[in-house]
Structures are given as C-alpha cells and as structure tokens.
Enzyme design. Structure first.
Site, PDB file in Angstrom:
ATOM      1  N   SER B 209       0.841  -1.204   0.000  1.00 28.42           N
ATOM      2  CA  SER B 209       0.000   0.000   0.000  1.00 28.42           C
ATOM      3  C   SER B 209       0.868   1.244   0.000  1.00 28.42           C
ATOM      4  O   SER B 209       0.573   2.231  -0.673  1.00 28.42           O
ATOM      5  CB  SER B 209      -0.921  -0.003   1.218  1.00 28.42           C
ATOM      6  N   ARG B 213       0.393   3.526  -3.192  1.00 29.55           N
ATOM      7  CA  ARG B 213      -0.310   4.790  -2.950  1.00 29.55           C
ATOM      8  C   ARG B 213       0.456   5.946  -3.584  1.00 29.55           C
ATOM      9  O   ARG B 213      -0.099   6.762  -4.328  1.00 29.55           O
ATOM     10  CB  ARG B 213      -0.467   5.037  -1.460  1.00 29.55           C
ATOM     11  N   ASN B 217      -0.902   7.932  -6.955  1.00 31.56           N
ATOM     12  CA  ASN B 217      -1.215   9.353  -6.911  1.00 31.56           C
ATOM     13  C   ASN B 217      -0.404  10.135  -7.916  1.00 31.56           C
ATOM     14  O   ASN B 217      -0.923  10.992  -8.633  1.00 31.56           O
ATOM     15  CB  ASN B 217      -0.957   9.896  -5.508  1.00 31.56           C
TER      16      ASN B 217
END
Lengths: 156, 286
Positions: B209, B213, B217
C-alpha cells in the site's frame, strides 16, 4: 512499469541517501540545536543566578549601610563625650592656672610690702637719727657717738 | 504547455494514446529492454531517467545540506537555516508523536523520505514536455522525469521500510515472538491457519500500500497533466485553438496549484506511515 533491476538501484540509492543525510545534515543540525538549547537554558539559569545575586547584594548593601550608620553614630557620641572631657579638663587647668597666677601675684604683693616696710624702716631710722641729732645737737658729738648710732640703726 | 502542442503534432496523426504512452515510457537501458516499445520485458533493465533524476535530487539534497551545515550558527538562525530547522523539528515532532523512543536512524530516515519524495514529486510540476523536449535534442527519445511515477522507486522505498519492519520485529520481539505474532494474531490460538494468512496479508499490505499509494497518486497526477497538455494539441489547427489554448492554461494552472498540495501530502503520508509501521514493529507486546 515492470519491476526491474532499477528497484535494487533505487533501494541502494535510498539507503545511501538516508546514511548521508544522517551524517551530513541530521547529526550536525541536531547537535547544533541541542547546543543552542543548552545555551539558552544556561543563559536562563545565569539570569536567574544573577537575579539572586543582585538580591543578595542589595541585602548586603542595606546591612552595610545600617552598620555604617550605627558606627557613625557611635563615633559621633564618642567624639561628643571626648569634647566634654576636654572641656572639663580645660576648665580645670584654667582654674589651676588662675589659682597659680593669683598665688604668684599675692606673693609678689607680699614681697613688695616687705620691701616697702624695709625701706620704710630704714627711713624711720634715719628720720629718728635726724630727730635725735637735732635734739642732741649740742650734746652729742657725731664722731664720738658714731659707733653707738650705727649700732642703733642696725637694731631698728 | 506549448511544447505539448508541438509534440502532439509531431507524433504524426494526433495519436493521443501514442503521446501518452510515449510520455510514460522510461529511458530503458539493459538486455531486457524491448527495442521497439522500450518497455522492460524482464529483470535486467535499468530505467536510467528514474535513477538519474532520483540520484540528482538526492545529491542536490546532500549538496544543499553540506553547504548549509558549513555556515551553521548556533546563535540566531538566518532564513534558510531557520527553514531547514523547522522541517527538522516538524519531522521530530511526528516521530515524538508516532514513535516515542525511536532508534536514532528513524528520524533521518523519515526526514530523507519526506524531503526526497517531495523533491521527486516536485518534478511533476515541471511542464510535462519541457525536459523530454530538451532530452530529445540530445538524442534521448524517452524520458519520464518523475521518479515516483516509476513503481521501482516507490517499491524500493517501501521494500526498504518492509525490511526494516522485519528487522525490528526480529530484534525487539525475537524470532519466537515474531513467529507467535503470525500464529496467534489476531484470533488467538484456536485459529492458527487463519491467523497466519491474516497476519501475512496485514504485513504484506504495508509495503504494497505504501508503494502503490505514492505511485498511483503521482502517476494519476502526471496523467492529468498529460491530458491537459493534450487539450491544445487536439485542436492544433484552426480557430479552435483560441478556445482550447486558454482553457489548457487555466486548467494546467489549477491542477498545478492543487498538485502542490498532493505532492506534499503524499510525501507526508509516506513519512508518517513509515514511522507508524516501524513503531508497530518496534513494540514488544503486540
């Protein structure tokens, strides 16, 4: 977008970067910030100490002032006492001096009286002789009775 | 922005997909690079642009740090020193909150993550076609300038964090304690097989994660920049440009301002989660 050997390279770069940042930036900066913190703490402590010292000094100054005031008062009292003593002494000595001068003057007067009396006596003798001479002019030969007359004068 | 127009035009026939694809392709060097698509087919492929820009930014950090440290004063700090000190104190505050009594290396690690990730993310704010255009003059035809839009970078960091999680688990809990965590957590001793699967997923989810992440993004952000850049290009000819070009400028500016928040937030999240994960690994009683 595949996972490739780039990952290994990036891991190495990451780890090295952490190590270098720790060495080059973190440690010096932290040391610096700690030393500054310490300096500030020291400064505050010193200020506190200074305040304490100032209070002590003020207290001591007040004490000293009191003591010196007390001493000054003592000294003044002593001086006054001493002045009175001196005054009394002076009075005494003046009285004694006056006494002495009076005594000397009296003695002088005494001596003058005696001298005058002596003088008077001598004159009385000569007046007596002169009187006697006038009375006895004819009967008494001055030469024959010289011895007797001087004896009489000495007796007066 | 204006370069986008030129590039879109030059990539013959207005291949929107091609334009985007082109921009999202790394400068690949190695035996496993596909000579046609320039994609890496296997393990032995270096993404030279990713490595170059991340190293460049890392060295920039070190260079600026070294220069700063040379002129340090422990009196009243001046402008830049003040700025750096406030960042350091910010990181320290995060660690104090999330990981009390952290080992000495945690703080510089968190600082490195925060600043390095921010700098790498910042590459996203440079006009998307500027650096590839310049690189093109030097005969480099594929250049992806944002290292954090390369999974290799984000996973390199999250994997390093993962290794540290394992290291601290073994160090603080001991091998037996670490094993017990897998066996008896979270459902107690009667559901050991479930526990193993659950804990394994939990532990693996952390680096995944963390890496995904940041990558997601920034990749999305880069994609939006590319799409905005395409706006002008799509209507390259004719009066349509009079409408599309100002729109592109406005949108680009808006997304840029918004993206300043995103890159900072992502760098911050990566740092904080690293601190939290390592703090969890460092506690003895689970």
């Amino acid at each position: 977008m595949n996972i490739t050997v780039t990952l290994i390279a990036q891991m190495l770069a990451f780890i090295l970067l952490i190590w270098f940042i720790n060495k080059v930036l973190w440690k010096p900066m932290m040391g610096l910030m700690e030393s500054r913190q310490k300096r500030i703490a020291d400064g505050l402590a010193a200020a506190e100490r200074g305040k304490q010292e100032q209070a002590n000094a003020e207290k001591r100054a007040v004490e000293l002032l009191d003591e010196s005031k007390r001493k000054a008062a003592d000294i003044i009292a002593q001086a006054q006492r001493r002045a009175k003593e001196i005054e009394a002494e002076a009075k005494d000595s003046a009285k004694a001096e006056a006494e002495r001068i009076k005594a000397a003057a009296e003695a002088e007067i005494e001596r003058g009286v005696n001298q005058a009396r002596e003088h008077l006596r001598a004159q009385v003798a000569s007046i007596a002789i002169a009187g006697a001479e006038k009375v006895l002019k004819q009967q008494i030969d001055a030469k024959a009775h010289d011895k007797l007359l001087s004896q009489l004068a000495a007796e007066i | 922005m204006s370069q986008a127009t030129e590039t879109a035009q030059s990539s013959s026939g207005g291949g929107t997909v091609e334009y985007i694809q082109h921009h999202l392709t790394n400068w690949c060097v190695g035996p496993d690079c596909d000579p046609v698509t320039h994609q890496a087919n296997g393990f032995w492929a270096f993404h030279v642009d990713t490595i170059f820009f991340s190293l460049f930014l890392g060295i920039l950090m070190l260079f600026v740090s070294a220069r700063l440290v040379k002129r340090l004063t422990d009196g009243v700090p001046g402008g830049f020193q003040n700025f750096v000190e406030s960042i350091l104190e910010f990181v320290q505050g995060q660690i104090r909150d999330g990981f009390p009594h952290a080992p000495a290396i945690i703080a510089p690690m968190a600082l490195t993550i925060f600043v390095w990730v921010w700098l790498m993310n910042f590459m996203d704010l440079i006009p998307v076609d500027l650096l590839p255009l310049i690189a093109g003059w030097f005969g480099i035809h594929y250049l992806k300038v944002v290292p954090t839009t390369d999974l290799n970078t984000t996973f390199a960091m999250s994997f390093t964090v993962f290794l540290m999680i394992i290291f601290y688990n073994l160090k603080v809990k001991g091998p037996v304690g670490y094993l017990k965590m897998f066996l008896f957590h979270p459902f107690g001793k009667f559901l050991v097989p479930v526990n193993i699967i659950m804990t394994a997923i939990e532990e693996l989810a952390k680096p995944l994660s963390l890496g995904l992440r940041l990558f997601g993004n920034l990749f999305a952000g880069e994609l939006v920049f590319l799409l905005i850049a395409l706006l002008g290009g799509a209507a390259a000819l004719g009066v349509g440009l009079l409408i599309w070009f100002p729109l592109q400028v406005v949108l680009d500016l808006g997304w840029l301002l918004f993206h300043i928040l995103v890159i900072t937030l992502q760098a911050f999240i990566f740092m904080v989660l690293t601190i939290v994960y390592l703090s969890m690994a460092h506690t003895a009683d689970h």
